[in-house]
Structure formats: C-alpha cells, structure tokens
Design an enzyme around this catalytic site. Structure first.
Site, mmCIF file in Angstrom:
data_model
loop_
_atom_site.group_PDB
_atom_site.id
_atom_site.type_symbol
_atom_site.label_atom_id
_atom_site.label_comp_id
_atom_site.label_asym_id
_atom_site.label_seq_id
_atom_site.Cartn_x
_atom_site.Cartn_y
_atom_site.Cartn_z
ATOM 1 N N LYS A 164 6.816 -4.522 -3.072
ATOM 2 C CA LYS A 164 8.219 -4.132 -2.918
ATOM 3 C C LYS A 164 8.556 -3.889 -1.462
ATOM 4 O O LYS A 164 9.631 -4.233 -0.998
ATOM 5 C CB LYS A 164 8.449 -2.853 -3.732
ATOM 6 N N GLU A 194 9.708 -15.131 -8.823
ATOM 7 C CA GLU A 194 9.032 -13.855 -8.584
ATOM 8 C C GLU A 194 8.435 -13.259 -9.845
ATOM 9 O O GLU A 194 7.318 -12.772 -9.832
ATOM 10 C CB GLU A 194 10.028 -12.824 -8.011
ATOM 11 N N HIS A 206 20.095 -35.995 -2.472
ATOM 12 C CA HIS A 206 19.235 -36.373 -1.351
ATOM 13 C C HIS A 206 17.777 -36.021 -1.620
ATOM 14 O O HIS A 206 17.014 -35.784 -0.680
ATOM 15 C CB HIS A 206 19.724 -35.692 -0.069
ATOM 16 N N GLU A 228 19.004 -17.281 -4.738
ATOM 17 C CA GLU A 228 18.590 -15.980 -5.257
ATOM 18 C C GLU A 228 18.174 -16.093 -6.733
ATOM 19 O O GLU A 228 17.193 -15.482 -7.149
ATOM 20 C CB GLU A 228 19.731 -14.957 -5.062
ATOM 21 N N CYS A 267 0.801 -1.239 0.000
ATOM 22 C CA CYS A 267 0.000 0.000 0.000
ATOM 23 C C CYS A 267 0.836 1.293 0.000
ATOM 24 O O CYS A 267 1.860 1.365 0.667
ATOM 25 C CB CYS A 267 -0.896 0.049 1.208
ATOM 26 N N ASN A 295 -2.403 2.426 5.499
ATOM 27 C CA ASN A 295 -1.470 1.315 5.223
ATOM 28 C C ASN A 295 -1.322 0.537 6.510
ATOM 29 O O ASN A 295 -1.214 1.140 7.574
ATOM 30 C CB ASN A 295 -0.072 1.831 4.872
ATOM 31 N N GLY A 296 -1.237 -0.778 6.414
ATOM 32 C CA GLY A 296 -1.032 -1.590 7.616
ATOM 33 C C GLY A 296 -2.237 -2.459 7.904
ATOM 34 O O GLY A 296 -3.095 -2.662 7.032
ATOM 35 N N ARG A 325 5.773 -0.231 -5.268
ATOM 36 C CA ARG A 325 5.594 -0.947 -4.003
ATOM 37 C C ARG A 325 4.698 -2.168 -4.159
ATOM 38 O O ARG A 325 4.704 -3.047 -3.307
ATOM 39 C CB ARG A 325 4.988 -0.005 -2.953
ATOM 40 N N TRP A 376 -2.816 -2.859 -1.471
ATOM 41 C CA TRP A 376 -2.375 -4.239 -1.677
ATOM 42 C C TRP A 376 -3.256 -5.064 -0.755
ATOM 43 O O TRP A 376 -3.171 -4.951 0.470
ATOM 44 C CB TRP A 376 -0.898 -4.371 -1.320
ATOM 45 N N LYS A 417 14.496 -15.127 -8.088
ATOM 46 C CA LYS A 417 14.253 -14.145 -9.156
ATOM 47 C C LYS A 417 13.308 -14.736 -10.203
ATOM 48 O O LYS A 417 12.376 -14.087 -10.656
ATOM 49 C CB LYS A 417 15.556 -13.736 -9.873
#
Ligand code: G6P
Length: 617
Positions: free
Chosen positions: A612, A497, A513, A490, A2, A102-103, A27, A76, A494
C-alpha cells in the site's frame, strides 16, 4: 510495505505490538516478527513467522510473551525471500541488540564485507542484519552506549531507513531513527510511555500526541523520561508534538467483508468531506486556501508538472486535461520514478503537483525534493495528514477521504480527482479563463456527484452477477477517450492488482494501432462510452470490436438505448458533465474488479506482491 511498531512503558507490550501490526497489515507484507524484553528473566524473546501476523501469533503461542518493552515488524521482501531467517527483528552477534527496519541500506554489501573481515557472521540475506551488526561493532569497539552507537552507525549507512533498536543492556530504552522512511512517535500517559510506528494508525487508540521524526533524526524513548531527539551530529533537536486525531471507525471494516468494498461504498460520504468548506454552491464559489494564499505564484506559473505513481498518476492525467481545458496552463504528467532520474528541465516558475494517497511514496518524495532543489514550487495533493510528502510541499490541499486500507486505491482516486477539479475551477475563476456560467454549472453539478455515485453503487448486485461470468477470463481490454482514457487505465490497473488477470487500458481510437489484433471471442473489452463529444467515435470503435466477435461490456450514460442494443452488457451511470464523468465511470470498474477477485477466491485487500505504501524506490 514494511511496518514497524515499538512500545516502552508500563503496559504489557505484546498485545500493543500485535494489534499495531494488524493495523499496519494494509501496507502489504509477507512475514512478521517481534522481540520482547522480559523483565523477569532479562531475556529477549523473539518470535517470527513467514506469512501473516496471525501466523506470528501462532508461533508465539505458549511462549513467554511478557515484558513492557518490545519491537515488531511486518516485512515486504526486498533482499532475500520472505522466510523466517529474513524476517525482522534481526539480532546482533552477541544477542544483545535487536532491530527492525523499513527501507533499504544501499551500501549493505560493502558494510557486510567489512564486518565479515572483523569476524561477524550473518544468518540472513537482508541488508538490515548488516545494520544491527554495525551498531554492535561500534558499541563494542568504541565502548559507547546504544544511542551513540546507533547514531554513528547511521552516519555510515547510505539509503532509506526507519529503524527501532532495543539493547538488552539498557532495558526501557528504545532508539528510533529515520531517513526517507516514515516514523511517528506517540507520547502516552504522563509522558512516560512511547508508542513508535511507521504511521499513526497503530498509535491512534492510545494517544493523539505525536512527533513525526524528520530525516536524519534519532529519537531516544526512555520509559518515564521526556522524549529526546538528536540529529546525526549529536545536537539536540526540538521534538514538535502534533495533535493527530484519527477516526478509529475508519480503520475498521464497518460490516463490509473487505476494506476495498467498504472504501468503494465510502465514496459518497468521503467526497462530501473532501468538498466540505471548499465547494460553496450556495455562494457559487470554490475556495481552496492554497489558491488564496499562493494566488500570484499559481496564476503566473509557466506550467504545472504532476509527479505521482500508480493510481495517483492516473488522477494526474485527468487533472492535466481539466487544468489545460479550464485554465489554459500547460500541464505535464510524469511518473515520479522516471522524473527523479531524468535530469528534468524544471525550475523557478514551474509548479510541481505531487499527488499521493499515502504521502510516503519514495519516488514521489524524491521527485519533489529534486524539483524543490531546482527552484520549483511544490503543491501537494495528499490524503495522509502529516505524511512526509505533505510536510515537504510548499502548499497544497488534503483530499480528506480518511485512511485507505485496501491496497487497491479507490476512494483516494476519486478524492484526488475531486481536488484536481476544484483546483482547476479555482484557478480558472481567478484567471478568468472560464465563463461565469460554465464555472457555476460545474460547481452545481460537482455538488450532486456524491448522490450520483450512490446511484451507481445501487448496481453492486448486478455487477456482481456480471463479474461471475468474467472470472475465468485471462485478458481484458479497457478503452475510453478524453477524461475517460485515464479511467480505462485505472479500471485495467484495478483488475490486474487484485484479480491477477492481464488487463490493458488504451485510448479507444488507438485500438486499431495494435490491440485490435488481440480481439476475439475470448477477449472482453470494457468500453467507457458516456455521452460526450466523442461518443459517436467510441461507438464506431465498438463496431470494430463487434465485427471481430469481441465481447463488450460498456459503461454508458443512463438511458443510452443505442449501445444497449449493440453490446453484450451495459452498466449505466447518471448523466453528468463530461469533466466530472470519471467520478462516476470509475465506480463500476472498481466494483467489477472487486467482484471478479472475490469470485476467484483471492485476497482482495492484500493482493500478492503489492504494498500500500511504497517506501522504497
Ligand atoms: C502503490 C499502491 C497504489 C498507489 C501507488 C502510489 O503501488 O498499491 O494503490 O496508487 O502506490 O501511492 P501513493 O500513496 O503515492 O498514492
């Protein structure tokens, strides 16, 4: 996650709010809205849309968008799906009060039941609507003004919030408040106008004078009057004005089709910024002011505990290997979200390293507050200057790679790793746990990393061609060892995402394994196999994949003929020291994920469901 923008002053608010929302798009969000107070008719005009800010602009087109005060929001979704009813701003029952938030208000269900019993009805499924009705309830029943009503309502709300509130009865007044969610107030021309936002990016083009609200503070922004800040007990608090200069060019795409590609290509330059003034190759020194100022605490640390999330957690895993190797100080790496609820054994003598690009990640912030309360010292490795995490640490080092807009982190990761390398070197030098020759060798090589990254970037077209062949794949495996194991994690992150392809990262030797059961001709396996002491062992793991008809794409050291002959595709990176290898090996993985997502026609900068800046836990 948000985003909030608010304005009160003498200019038209709508263009400022919309431009601000565009600045906050990075964001991550799924609906948007705005409320404007129109002086002409004394109306509140509210526009909302699910989807993008451009959808909001279409919804507002042709309607009265006048007014010099307004609030705006990108949402969001947390409570309720991303539709128009749930989009902010939310309006109180009488239609007088509007609010963006926001929150998360954690006790919203209890509050909603109490308000329903008093006759309030609700149009949305959000926790936010509860707050605006509660403010109205208090303002009406206690016959008080909007500032008091907001303050009193917040004493009843449990959770995280950054809010901006507007009341039709008091035009020109915006009330902003925060608790565990960021909020910045820009003071504009002649101190008579105010820009409010969840970070400095929507404000930077109007003013560099900013006030970062602290938890439990309420700001009263009245057009033409000085800013007033109160705490929840109604005492005045000093508004500390900071000069924040953001490079606006950094907020634009600079000719690249996406922020992510721009940020990948930014890396040679921004890493130079990160090293500048700290790495002094001509003096054969690395100097971090935090290490100079807190030398004793750092050298006498019982251990370091890294707390972070996502990509920053991967950087922490690399940092652990470097600090342990160079300094022989034990390092643990924890997911901040787990650490905060684990009743961790932490206390005086421990140093908690908080790594965060945004400096606003709610879990990381909570983890450091917990560690601080238990007596640990907090060292921040943060990108966003003045952010909440930066302000809650005892000391630290900014990574200085400029604002990162693409949701998938790229330059922040290499910046974090660079700072961790400098930290490990600076500590090892002070502790005399590294030989002078090794110290100087790493320093000299670190100075060359930006140009070596340039060489990797030259392979962009080649990687693009490769990517088109992989776009239809459903699964990927990424394997590496030592410092390249976190790079494998990473690389897989990527890809997940932004391309929505399932990908897993593993230490190469762990493949046998479990993951090896997945290997067949449809499973691309990305190996990071640069020259280091475990190179031969990684090559053996490749043989195991080849024997099962897996397709291999290998990241190798320039001139590696052995692997080239064995596997389907190779991408070469320049020779460097093993401890610095992640700074080079991650680059082709970033580029690969980018081109696969583009080939699939996906929204690279704003992938679905991701944010973000994750300001909720
Ligand atoms: C989100 C972002 C990731 C980031 C993570 C931690 O999930 O999408 O890119 O790595 O948050 O964020 P931080 O700002 O604390 O590094």
């Amino acid at each position: 996650m948000c985003g909030i923008v608010g304005y009160t002053g003498c200019r038209e608010a709508y263009p400022i709010l919309i431009k601000g929302l565009h600045r906050l798009e990075y964001r991550g969000y799924d609906s948007a809205g705005t409320a404007l107070f129109s002086e002409n008719y004394g109306n509140l005009n509210i526009f909302k849309a699910s989807g993008k800010v451009s959808d909001l602009e279409k919804a507002a087109e042709g309607h009265d968008r006048s007014g010099s005060m307004g609030i705006a929001h990108t949402r969001w979704a947390t409570h309720g799906s991303p539709n128009v009813a749930n989009a902010h701003p939310h309006v109180s029952q009488s239609g007088d009060i509007t609010l963006v938030h926001n929150g998360i208000i954690e006790n919203y269900a209890v509050l909603r039941d109490q308000l329903k019993a008093k006759g309030f009805t609700f149009k949305s499924q959000t926790d936010t609507e509860v707050l605006v009705q509660l403010i109205e309830f208090i303002r009406t029943t206690q016959e008080t003004d909007i500032v008091n009503a907001v303050r009193l309502a917040l004493t009843k709300a449990i959770g995280a919030y950054a809010i901006v509130v507007m009341d039709k009865r008091t035009p020109d007044v915006l009330v902003a408040a925060r608790n565990a969610s960021p909020m910045v107030i820009g003071i504009g021309e002649n101190d008579s106008e105010f820009f409010i936002a969840s970070d400095a990016s929507p404000i930077a083009e109007y003013t560099n004078r900013m006030v970062y609200l602290n938890d439990g503070e309420v700001a009263v922004c009245v057009k033409g009057s000085p800013l007033k800040v109160l705490n929840l007990e109604n005492d005045s608090v000093e508004a500390k004005v900071k000069k924040v200069n953001l490079d606006l060019n950094m907020l634009d795409k600079g000719g690249f089709p996406h922020f992510m590609l721009k940020e990948i290509f930014d890396q040679p330059n921004v890493l130079k910024d990160c090293l500048r003034g700290r790495l002094l190759p001509e003096h054969q020194r690395v100097i971090l002011s935090a290490v100079t100022e807190h030398r004793e605490e750092l050298l006498n640390a019982k251990r370091f505990i890294v707390v972070s999330c996502g990509t920053s957690w991967h950087a922490g895993l690399i940092g652990k290997q470097l600090i342990e190797d160079f300094c022989q100080i034990p390092v643990e790496v924890a997911y901040a979200s787990e650490f905060r609820y684990a009743n961790p054994v932490v206390g005086p003598g421990d140093i908690v390293i908080a790594i965060s690009q945004s400096g606003e990640t709610a879990d990381t912030l909570a983890a450091i507050n917990l560690a601080k309360a238990k007596g640990a010292m907090i060292f921040g490795i943060v990108n966003a200057v003045g952010s909440s995490i930066a302000r809650h640490t005892d000391t630290g080092t900014y990574i200085h790679v400029g604002p990162e807009i693409g949701v998938a982190s790229t330059k922040a990761f290499t910046g974090q790793v660079t700072v961790l390398i400098m930290l490990a070197l600076a500590l090892a030098h002070e502790k005399k746990s590294i030989s002078t020759a090794s110290y100087q060798e790493v320093l000299a090589e670190l100075a060359l990393i930006p140009e070596k990254i340039e060489k990797v970037l030259e392979q962009n077209d080649k990687i693009k061609t490769l990517a088109s062949r992989y776009a239809e794949c459903r699964n990927f495996l990424y394997l590496g060892r030592g410092v390249n194991y976190p790079v494998a994690l990473e690389g897989a992150l990527k890809l997940k995402e932004i391309s929505y392809i399932h990908a897993e990262g593993y230490p190469a030797a762990e493949m046998k394994h479990g993951p090896i059961a997945l290997v067949d001709e449809d499973m691309p396996v990305v190996f990071i196999a640069t020259h280091h002491q475990l190179y031969e062992k990684v090559v053996s793991n490749m043989q195991e994949v080849i024997a099962r008809k897996g397709k291999i794409l290998a990241i190798v050291t320039e001139g590696d003929e052995l692997v080239k002959k064995m596997v389907d595709e190779v991408i070469e990176v320049p020779q460097t020291l093993n401890c610095l290898a992640p700074l080079l090996t991650v680059i082709p993985l970033q580029i690969l994920a980018y081109h696969i997502a583009v080939a699939k026609g996906l929204n690279v900068d704003m992938p679905r469901n991701l944010a973000k800046s994750v300001t909720v836990e």
